[in-house]
Design an enzyme around this catalytic site. Structure first.
Site, PDB file in Angstrom:
ATOM      1  NE  ARG A 149      -3.561  -2.186   2.828  1.00 15.77           N
ATOM      2  CZ  ARG A 149      -3.316  -3.291   3.542  1.00 15.77           C
ATOM      3  NH1 ARG A 149      -2.135  -3.439   4.156  1.00 15.77           N
ATOM      4  NH2 ARG A 149      -4.207  -4.256   3.637  1.00 15.77           N
ATOM      5  CE  LYS A 173      -6.488  -0.655   4.661  1.00 10.24           C
ATOM      6  NZ  LYS A 173      -7.772  -0.930   3.992  1.00 10.24           N
ATOM      7  CG  HIS A 245      -4.387   0.392  -4.040  1.00  7.60           C
ATOM      8  ND1 HIS A 245      -3.768   0.454  -2.811  1.00  7.60           N
ATOM      9  CD2 HIS A 245      -5.350  -0.557  -3.923  1.00  7.60           C
ATOM     10  CE1 HIS A 245      -4.347  -0.406  -1.991  1.00  7.60           C
ATOM     11  NE2 HIS A 245      -5.298  -1.044  -2.640  1.00  7.60           N
ATOM     12  NE  ARG A 248      -2.893  -3.813  -1.270  1.00  7.00           N
ATOM     13  CZ  ARG A 248      -2.432  -4.549  -0.262  1.00  7.00           C
ATOM     14  NH1 ARG A 248      -1.129  -4.708  -0.113  1.00  7.00           N
ATOM     15  NH2 ARG A 248      -3.245  -5.130   0.590  1.00  7.00           N
ATOM     16  CG  HIS A 271      -6.155  -8.892   1.528  1.00  2.98           C
ATOM     17  ND1 HIS A 271      -6.245  -9.336   0.229  1.00  2.98           N
ATOM     18  CD2 HIS A 271      -5.996  -7.539   1.459  1.00  2.98           C
ATOM     19  CE1 HIS A 271      -6.148  -8.301  -0.591  1.00  2.98           C
ATOM     20  NE2 HIS A 271      -6.001  -7.211   0.123  1.00  2.98           N
ATOM     21  CE1 TYR A 280      -5.747  -7.076  -6.425  1.00  8.86           C
ATOM     22  CE2 TYR A 280      -6.221  -8.146  -4.340  1.00  8.86           C
ATOM     23  CZ  TYR A 280      -5.931  -7.013  -5.067  1.00  8.86           C
ATOM     24  OH  TYR A 280      -5.826  -5.808  -4.424  1.00  8.86           O
TER      25      TYR A 280
END
Length: 299
Positions: A149, A173, A245, A248, A271, A280
């Site tokens: 990110r 995150k 992004h 990514r 994730h 994806y």
């Protein structure tokens, strides 16, 4: 409408108990601000304890009429559920008015990706003779090579790079730490940047360990990375709407198309749910047709 003691307590809850980033906290508070704007439009100022499910349903209808996308409505609703859940924990309210609200149905969004020729074209468009040229090469190689990110990229530190083991440490995150393999190409350009360009920058106190710096010796900003990407896309003739992004997305898509295990990609992307990673798996039709023709018994 919402009293300051509740807001400050909620902010502390998001920061300390849920370990959310500053940007995420502000997003949650902005969702509450939209609810305040709704009541102001009606010239109403109810106490937080008096807001009921019907009020919230009318609020959702209001933001829908404003033309807000279903994805944005879902995020706002998630913010409201979080806030009223917090008030339940604090025993400010005894009934959660958001409990039965339904999230708008969302279509599965397939993110834009770049193919390897487009990525190589953007890297080739960088003028290595300029002071920031080698830094920008290192940025693109790291974004694509590690699937970071943009916030993870700008916060990457020299002490986070384990060159001997070819891994980097990333704080993602929720302040979650993960280790990601880094390829020899990205390491090569990071080292060239550190040894040949960054050493000539007068680094401001407190930024000595950050890898990517601006000309003033401070940590590179998110806006600067977006600007670098947009400029290089134009120079290399790419017509797609791309951002940091996009690299990514491309990292994940190319890995999965190449046969990488979905859970391994989930781990590298950071994730929490594999459902997020499954977006994806939007492989192109020719590839899918080839899989069917090559492996299905009825083909």
């Amino acid at each position: 409408m919402i009293h300051n003691p509740y807001l400050q307590s909620y902010r502390n809850y998001l920061k300390l108990e849920r370990s959310l980033s500053v940007n995420s906290i502000e997003a949650y508070l902005n969702d509450l601000n939209k609810l305040s704007q709704y009541f102001e439009s009606l010239e109403q100022h109810p106490h937080i304890k008096d807001i009921n499910a019907e009020d919230l349903k009318l609020f959702i209808s209001w933001i829908n009429e404003l033309g807000m996308l279903p994805s944005t409505q879902a995020r706002v609703l998630s913010g409201l559920k979080s806030f009223f859940g917090f008030l339940m924990l604090e025993e400010v309210i005894t009934t959660d008015p958001s409990a039965l609200l339904e999230t708008p149905r969302l279509g599965r969004h397939l993110p834009d990706t770049l193919d390897i020729h487009e990525i190589n074209g953007m890297i080739a468009a960088i003028d290595a003779s300029k002071p920031d040229g080698m830094r920008n090469k290192a940025i693109l190689e790291t974004l694509y090579g590690c699937g970071l990110r943009v916030s993870e990229l700008i916060n990457l530190k020299i002490s986070d790079v384990f060159e001997e083991n070819e891994f980097i440490r990333v704080i993602g995150k929720g302040n979650k730490e993960r280790l990601i393999p880094i390829g020899v190409t990205a390491l090569k350009y990071i080292n060239i940047y550190l040894q040949e360009t960054r050493v000539h920058i007068h680094i401001k106190k407190g930024f000595e360990d950050y890898i990517f710096l601006n000309r003033g010796g401070s940590r590179l900003s998110r806006v600067s990375v977006f600007s670098i990407i947009k400029t290089l896309a134009i120079k290399s003739g790419i017509k797609k709407s791309i951002s940091p992004h996009t690299f990514r997305h491309s990292f994940a898509t190319h890995l999965i198309e190449g046969g990488a295990d979905l859970r391994a990609v989930q781990e590298m992307l950071g994730h929490s749910s594999i459902t997020t990673t499954e977006i994806y798996t939007h492989l192109d039709r020719d590839y899918l047709r080839g899989i069917i023709n090559g492996f299905h018994s009825r083909s």
